[in-house]
Design a protein around this motif. Structure first.
Motif, short mmCIF file in Angstrom:
data_model
loop_
_atom_site.label_atom_id
_atom_site.label_comp_id
_atom_site.label_asym_id
_atom_site.label_seq_id
_atom_site.Cartn_x
_atom_site.Cartn_y
_atom_site.Cartn_z
N VAL A 79 0.85 -1.19 0.00
CA VAL A 79 0.00 0.00 0.00
C VAL A 79 0.89 1.24 0.00
O VAL A 79 1.70 1.43 0.92
CB VAL A 79 -0.94 0.04 1.23
CG1 VAL A 79 -1.88 1.24 1.13
CG2 VAL A 79 -1.71 -1.26 1.37
N CYS A 81 0.77 5.39 -0.08
CA CYS A 81 -0.18 6.44 0.26
C CYS A 81 0.35 7.83 -0.10
O CYS A 81 1.56 8.08 -0.02
CB CYS A 81 -0.50 6.42 1.76
SG CYS A 81 -0.86 4.79 2.41
N ILE A 108 -1.82 -1.42 -3.79
CA ILE A 108 -2.84 -0.36 -3.75
C ILE A 108 -2.13 0.98 -3.73
O ILE A 108 -1.22 1.20 -2.93
CB ILE A 108 -3.73 -0.48 -2.49
CG1 ILE A 108 -4.40 -1.86 -2.43
CG2 ILE A 108 -4.78 0.62 -2.47
CD1 ILE A 108 -5.15 -2.11 -1.12
#
Length: 357
Positions: A79, A81, A108
């Motif tokens: 992930v 961000c 992600i």
């Protein structure tokens, strides 16, 4: 609270808080960590969710990705961000490099509002340039929530998600092409229809005149379809059309079909369990379901001649699973909870083998 309600609640949270989030770190704390919790992961367990996960890239040592989700000691999801106001396009390359040196199959990229999910459909161990799933959490649709649920800790299955990702990738690309042709049809698209209705040679002048005709026709068909569905939805006096069932078909009784059927979250969870039990036998997308008033039916290949089982979960007192033999004779077995469905893996294997021999 079921998964859909949790996502809707998280969506409301993002909308209310975003204007007060001024840094990337605040975005992680306010949006990303709660999102991972909704997916069932313990963000405070360093064996499950590792922040600042180190990914050595070539000669670069100590490169870090924001979060890595682990299962059985190996990373399964990376992930990356960004601050919620940042656009994600400029950050795809960074995540791609991380993905290449990791064992994780999914990644992600998110700013807390937009979520992009990637895998390696084009080339093994190399992250695709395009995400197979993307949504804005403030505008997330029910269908996207169902796809997102596959990433929940309780339902996570690499093979199932990978197959689903492949389907989504091509569906999205086809959808884009269809949308493009509908708005600005190219010469080949227009010529295909013009040749079939125009009595003479399709010249460039004829082609241009047909381009507008094709666009108008498509618009009219779409509008007519919408209007027909609206009329059908608001008409309460017309009796529904009943198809004549084929011999041996499993159907609900007429009295049941007249009533409203509501698919519950519990029924969908039972479906996911059955699908996971059978994934070694058949591809997950071949396991389908249809709901009826008194039971929830699960089939192979969306074929009601190939019933796998039925779930009877709507009674407040007792719950059952209906199992089928080679003659399609159903035997109902009481279950205390959804977890007990796992006890019938052998019976379900035997049933599916009847249809795939």
């Amino acid at each position: 609270m079921d998964f859909k309600d949790q996502i809707k609640q998280f969506s409301d949270r993002v909308s209310k808080l975003k204007d007060n989030i001024h840094t990337e770190e605040a975005t992680k704390n306010a949006f990303i960590m709660p999102f991972l919790q909704v997916l069932g992961y313990d963000v405070f367990n360093p064996l499950e969710v590792i922040p600042e996960f180190i990914c050595d890239i070539g000669i670069k040592k100590g490169e870090k990705i924001d979060y890595a989700i682990f299962r059985d000691g190996s990373p399964i999801i990376l992930v990356e961000c960004k601050h919620w106001k940042q656009k994600l396009d400029v950050h795809d390359g960074q995540l791609l490099r991380y993905f290449h040196v990791s064992k994780a199959k999914f990644s992600i990229l998110t700013n807390g509002l937009i979520f992009r999910f990637y895998t390696d459909l084009v080339e093994p161990n190399k992250m695709d340039e395009k995400p197979f799933l993307e949504f804005n959490i403030e505008e997330i649709k029910d269908g996207q929530i169902e796809k997102l649920k596959e990433f929940h800790k309780a339902y996570f299955d690499v093979d199932n998600i990978y197959q689903s990702a492949s389907d989504l990738k091509y569906i999205n690309e086809i959808r884009h092409l269809v949308s493009q042709e509908f708005s600005e049809p190219n010469d080949e698209f227009v010529k295909y229809f013009a040749k079939q209705v125009y009595p003479s040679v399709v010249t460039s002048k004829v082609l241009e005149s047909f381009r507008s005709l094709v666009k108008r026709t498509i618009t009219n068909i779409i509008n007519d379809t919408i209007n027909d569905r609206l009329k059908s939805a608001i008409s309460s006096n017309d009796a529904p059309i009943q198809e004549e069932p084929a011999p041996g078909t499993l159907t609900a009784s007429p009295s049941q079909q007249d009533k409203e059927v509501v698919t519950t979250q519990e029924e969908l969870e039972g479906f996911y369990i059955v699908r996971s039990l059978l994934r070694q036998k058949v591809q997950s997308n071949r396991i389908t379901h249809r709901d009826a008033l008194s039971y929830f039916a699960i089939f192979l290949d969306d074929n009601n001649r190939k019933p796998l089982c039925r779930l009877y979960l709507n009674s407040p007192s007792k719950k059952y699973i209906g199992l089928f033999d080679a003659e399609k004779k159903e035997t109902k077995v009481e279950i205390k909870s959804l977890d007990e469905i796992y006890n019938f893996g052998k019976e379900l294997d035997n049933t599916v083998e009847i249809y795939i021999k």
